[in-house]
Design a protein around this motif. Structure first.
Motif, short mmCIF file in Angstrom:
data_model
loop_
_atom_site.label_atom_id
_atom_site.label_comp_id
_atom_site.label_asym_id
_atom_site.label_seq_id
_atom_site.Cartn_x
_atom_site.Cartn_y
_atom_site.Cartn_z
N GLY A 49 0.80 -1.23 0.00
CA GLY A 49 0.00 0.00 0.00
C GLY A 49 0.83 1.26 0.00
N PHE A 50 2.09 1.16 0.46
CA PHE A 50 2.93 2.35 0.46
C PHE A 50 4.34 1.97 0.05
N GLU A 51 5.15 2.98 -0.23
CA GLU A 51 6.53 2.78 -0.65
C GLU A 51 7.41 3.19 0.51
N TYR A 52 8.35 2.32 0.90
CA TYR A 52 9.19 2.66 2.06
C TYR A 52 10.62 3.00 1.67
N ARG A 53 11.01 2.69 0.42
CA ARG A 53 12.39 2.96 0.04
C ARG A 53 12.59 4.47 -0.08
N ASN A 54 13.73 4.94 0.39
CA ASN A 54 14.03 6.38 0.36
C ASN A 54 13.04 7.22 1.15
N VAL A 55 12.38 6.62 2.12
CA VAL A 55 11.52 7.42 2.99
C VAL A 55 12.09 7.37 4.40
N TRP A 56 12.21 8.52 5.01
CA TRP A 56 12.68 8.60 6.40
C TRP A 56 11.55 9.10 7.28
N ARG A 57 11.67 8.80 8.56
CA ARG A 57 10.72 9.38 9.50
C ARG A 57 11.47 10.29 10.46
N LEU A 58 10.82 11.39 10.80
CA LEU A 58 11.38 12.32 11.77
C LEU A 58 10.42 12.34 12.95
N ASP A 59 10.92 12.08 14.14
CA ASP A 59 10.05 12.05 15.31
C ASP A 59 10.46 13.10 16.31
N LEU A 60 9.47 13.80 16.81
CA LEU A 60 9.72 14.82 17.83
C LEU A 60 9.02 14.39 19.10
N SER A 61 9.71 14.53 20.23
CA SER A 61 8.97 14.39 21.47
C SER A 61 9.54 15.35 22.48
N PRO A 105 4.43 4.02 9.03
CA PRO A 105 4.63 2.66 8.54
C PRO A 105 5.69 1.92 9.34
N PHE A 106 5.42 0.67 9.67
CA PHE A 106 6.29 -0.23 10.44
C PHE A 106 6.49 0.24 11.88
N GLY A 107 5.75 1.24 12.29
CA GLY A 107 5.90 1.75 13.65
C GLY A 107 5.04 0.96 14.62
N ALA A 108 5.39 1.04 15.89
CA ALA A 108 4.69 0.25 16.89
C ALA A 108 3.47 0.97 17.43
N SER A 109 3.56 2.29 17.64
CA SER A 109 2.43 2.98 18.25
C SER A 109 1.43 3.37 17.18
N SER A 110 0.16 3.34 17.54
CA SER A 110 -0.84 3.67 16.53
C SER A 110 -2.03 4.36 17.16
N MET A 111 -2.63 5.24 16.37
CA MET A 111 -3.84 5.93 16.81
C MET A 111 -5.01 5.21 16.16
N LEU A 112 -5.94 4.75 16.99
CA LEU A 112 -7.01 3.92 16.48
C LEU A 112 -8.36 4.53 16.79
N VAL A 200 -10.49 6.07 -2.34
CA VAL A 200 -10.13 4.77 -1.80
C VAL A 200 -8.68 4.47 -2.20
N VAL A 201 -7.84 4.10 -1.25
CA VAL A 201 -6.47 3.68 -1.58
C VAL A 201 -6.35 2.17 -1.43
N GLU A 202 -5.31 1.65 -2.06
CA GLU A 202 -5.16 0.19 -2.17
C GLU A 202 -5.09 -0.50 -0.81
N ALA A 203 -4.19 -0.04 0.05
CA ALA A 203 -4.01 -0.70 1.35
C ALA A 203 -3.17 0.18 2.26
N TRP A 204 -3.13 -0.16 3.54
CA TRP A 204 -2.25 0.51 4.50
C TRP A 204 -1.79 -0.55 5.49
N ARG A 205 -0.69 -1.23 5.11
CA ARG A 205 -0.22 -2.35 5.93
C ARG A 205 0.81 -1.83 6.92
N GLN A 206 0.34 -1.08 7.90
CA GLN A 206 1.26 -0.43 8.83
C GLN A 206 2.13 -1.42 9.58
N TYR A 207 1.58 -2.61 9.87
CA TYR A 207 2.33 -3.57 10.68
C TYR A 207 3.24 -4.46 9.83
N GLY A 208 3.42 -4.09 8.56
CA GLY A 208 4.42 -4.77 7.75
C GLY A 208 3.88 -5.87 6.87
#
Lengths: 406, 416
Positions: A49-61, A105-112, A200-208
């Motif tokens: 459902g998404f592309e992960y290559r060349n994508v980074w995540r920036l997290d602030l806390s 994507p591939f993250g552990a915490s999620s808003m449901l 409608v998007v194809e998928a969102w497989r957040q858990y991999g």
């Protein structure tokens, strides 16, 4: 012929009872491991459902991002987030940026959020994303349109659903333009502003890749105070950017928010970790199961060997009456296969209780059926393998010698 | 008599080597699997350095809170917050020392454009008195450092190698997440199973970039370590903490407040199922573990029973002779079970070797960093017990079967 094998097996029920119980347990072990393996394989073949290559995540806390911070702190938080977004957009190394809330994507915490779908309360990933998210993550639109800047001004709140969520809600009907009704557990409609499905998007497989496809919806976040500023960003990095850029970026963001914790990591790294976390338990299970089955195989060979030496008279008599070595061998193997079939049948009935009772409802029925077929085949191979040597021994029995025995 | 039985057992084992080998393989593998799990569990629960005081330590690490603010009800389940522990978990009766430590978090540094992630914790002074680290250089930081916000840190051996090569680190400094810390001490590496201690870098709370954590009551990843004067004080401490929760409820408008100081075993139990009850389901965990053990042993037992059954029939003439000369059924059952226990003990010895190999493999694989579990006398005793249990379990049915054999038939060759 087949009935005859079952009859022979029944005649020696005491000795065979143990073999049958062993084969049943073997089948259950094989079935459990293979079901998990097939489930993983099945998931692996579905679109991510998404592309992960060349994508980074920036997290602030940091403190003033928390919900219980006061208005002044929130305003400061928002000012910093705006500044950080400007910084990210100004850098040449970054193609595009989108803010996210928790659901990376591939993250552990999620808003449901939850919705009553088809009579059961299902958890739905509530993705609050910027309009740029589609470009950053390469989301594939299968119907309608994506969220756009200016959507905030509409009289309703536009939502984009994943294909599985749209299908669960509207079946084969066209979801575009429908109102998204959210019901809570007792079937009451959750009163909020009107939400309308725009795409409608194809998928969102957040858990991999190895996990089931969760239901998910996308909408624009409420922007600015008094709301909560975003804590996560996804960045599409231009190919060929050196990893040293990561350090650069972190330093620049830290200058804006010195008392926040800033971290940058590539989605590929999180994917690797997630894959390892999922595969390792399966690997351990499979190793233990492999040893258990090897043990049973050796034990079975020994028991069969022993039983052949005890059935000398019976086999000698058959030989004297004209049975060929092939027929003798087939008799031994046939009895074994009859036992294996019984074990596989009973074992399948036990394992199939899981889908029938809906215990792991993410696992589709065809996965179970495929895995159980595989397990039955492997069990047959196992018993034939164990029976080869003992049945060869049986063909070597000389009738005259055997009948003399008494 | 016993020696005679053992002699016979030994002779029988040597007679059919293939059978003996497959029996031993089955027993050895089964016991190895059980022993590896036992050794790991024993390691996780034992008071080993730096958690030398684990026997009398309780930890408050998991809380459930429901609170209504601005008309919105929120229920949070997770770790505690600094503010709550600071206000309500201090000076409990029966507690000798109390420390608030953060959960481990990731801290990064950049080396030649590469990212390196280290596990970091912030702690206070008493942390170093409750846990006894093995210092290779220097010493711990103190409560004084925590009060004054001194940028000091204790680092692990692995961190020293990465930051300083193999040179001494004392007095040097490390930079993590854009902050510089002076190295106060270097400790031996700690693995993940020493849950309250595991980290690579330790620094005072006051060196955190944002001091906002001091305002938050919940879900900000802190836990409290309580060192009791003795185990006997555990109930007292738990009761006292429960009344503190009541106090907090009345003072801070919490509608629901659950949490309890827990031993390590209780922590494992409440991690397996986060129930809404205050008491961790320790009994359930132990029951489930024994259930899982029996379930796992079912297949090996069946396997061994069926091998034994066919072996016994082979020895029917021997049994026939002994019965004809007046050996009682009880005698024969005893003899056979003893033989089987002997076999299982031989398998147990093999399993100890196998377990040592597997544990060594786990240590080498680096799957759990720094984990190095060894066999000890507790695991050895458990191995002995499990082997005997396994021997009786798999020997009883065949022995009973054998004792019922009719002597005349047995002498003839024991068909059916």
């Amino acid at each position: 012929m087949i009935r005859h094998f079952f009859k022979l097996a029944w005649n020696r029920r005491r000795a065979n009872g143990f073999i049958l119980a062993e084969l049943l347990l073997c089948f259950l072990t094989l079935g459990a491991v293979l079901t998990i393996a097939c489930f993983f394989l099945h998931n692996w073949r579905q679109p991510l459902g998404f592309e992960y290559r060349n994508v980074w995540r920036l997290d602030l806390s940091g403190g003033n991002r928390f919900e219980d911070s006061d208005d002044g702190q929130k305003a400061q938080g928002w000012a910093r987030v705006d500044q950080i977004l400007r910084l990210l957009r100004s850098r040449d190394e970054i193609e595009s940026v989108s803010p996210l809330y928790f659901n990376v994507p591939f993250g552990a915490s999620s808003m449901l959020t939850a919705n009553l779908v088809g009579g059961t309360q299902r958890r739905v990933l509530d993705n609050r994303v910027g309009p740029e998210a589609r470009e950053v993550l390469g989301l594939r639109l299968v119907a309608g349109r994506w969220l756009e800047p200016g959507d905030e001004a509409l009289a309703f709140r536009p939502v984009v659903l994943t294909r599985n969520y749209a299908r669960a809600l509207y079946g084969d009907g066209d979801p575009i333009g429908k109102t998204l009704v959210v019901r809570n557990e007792d079937g009451k409609i959750d009163k909020e502003e009107e939400r309308r499905v725009v795409g409608v998007v194809e998928a969102w497989r957040q858990y991999g890749e190895l996990s089931h496809a969760p239901l998910a919806q996308f909408s624009l976040p409420a922007w600015g105070p008094p709301h909560l500023p975003p804590g996560n960003f996804v960045l599409k990095i231009r190919p060929g950017v050196s990893p040293a850029f990561e350090e650069d970026l972190v330093r620049a963001v830290r200058r804006i928010a010195p008392d926040w914790t800033v971290s940058v990591s590539s989605l590929a790294r999180h994917r690797d970790r997630l894959l390892r976390d999922r595969l390792l338990p399966l690997l351990i299970m499979a190793t233990v199961a492999g040893f258990l089955i090897l043990m049973v195989g050796l034990g079975l060979t020994g028991v069969l060997w022993q039983s052949i030496t005890r059935r000398t008279q019976e086999i000698g008599l058959r030989r004297a009456l004209g049975a060929t070595p092939g027929q003798i061998r087939w008799q031994i193997l046939g009895e074994l296969l009859a036992l294996a079939a019984l074990a596989a049948g009973a074992g399948s009935l036990i394992i199939l209780q899981a889908p029938l009772l809906g215990i792991f409802d993410e696992v589709p029925l065809q996965v179970y059926l495929f895995a159980l077929t595989l397990a039955a085949l492997s069990l047959s191979l196992l018993v034939v393998g164990c029976g080869l040597y003992p049945s060869w021994l049986a063909t070597r029995i000389r009738p005259a010698h055997a009948l003399q025995y008494e | 008599m016993l020696l005679n039985y053992l002699k016979i057992a030994f002779k029988v084992l040597l007679r059919r080597k293939f059978f003996t080998a497959i029996s031993l393989f089955g027993i050895g593998f089964t016991l190895t699997a059980i022993l590896v799990v036992t050794a790991l569990a024993d390691y996780a629960l034992a008071p080993l350095p730096p958690e030398v005081n684990l026997d009398r330590t309780l930890q408050i690490w998991w809380m459930v809170v429901r609170q209504t603010s601005n008309g919105q009800t929120r229920e949070i389940a997770g770790s505690a917050g600094y503010a709550f522990l600071d206000r309500y978990a201090r000076d409990l009766p029966g507690v000798e020392k109390m420390s608030i430590a953060s959960d481990p978090f990731a801290a990064t540094r950049y080396v030649d454009g590469r990212t390196e992630t280290w596990t970091m914790r912030t702690t206070d002074g008493p942390y170093w008195e409750i846990l006894r680290f093995d210092f290779l250089e220097g010493g711990a930081f103190t409560e004084e450092d925590e009060r004054n916000g001194n940028r000091v840190a204790v680092i692990s051996e692995a961190a020293r190698r990465a930051f300083f090569g193999d040179r001494p680190a004392l007095g040097g400094s490390v930079e993590l997440d854009g902050q510089r810390y002076r190295v106060a001490g270097v400790v031996r590496n700690v693995d993940l199973l020493r849950a309250a201690a595991a980290a690579d870098i330790w620094a005072p709370h006051s060196t955190r970039k944002s001091q906002d954590f001091r305002r938050f009551h919940f879900a900000s990843e802190f836990s409290a370590l309580l060192l009791a004067r003795s185990r006997a004080d555990f109930p007292l401490i738990k009761t006292a903490f429960r009344s503190r929760l009541e106090l907090a409820k009345s003072q801070e408008s919490f509608e629901k407040l659950l949490g309890t100081p827990e031993t390590r075993l209780e922590q494992f139990a409440s991690a397996t199922r986060r129930t809404d009850t205050a008491e961790p389901p320790t009994r359930m965990l132990i029951g489930q573990s024994i259930g899982a053990l029996l379930l796992f042993m079912l297949l090996p037992t069946l396997n061994l029973v069926s091998i034994n059954m066919s072996r016994i029939l082979e020895r029917s003439s021997e049994i026939g002779v002994r019965k004809a000369f007046g050996a009682s059924a009880g005698h024969l059952v005893g003899q056979f079970i003893l033989e089987n226990i002997f076999l299982c003990l031989v398998g147990g010895v093999l399993a100890l070797g196998g377990t040592a190999l597997v544990l060594h493999g786990i240590a080498q694989s680096g799957l759990v960093p720094h984990l190095d579990v060894h066999l000890n006398y507790r695991v050895f005793l458990i191995a002995l017990g499990v082997a005997c249990f396994f021997g009786v379990l798999s020997g009883a049915l065949p022995a009973w079967q054998m004792s019922r054999l009719h002597p005349v038939r047995a002498l003839k060759g024991g068909a059916r």
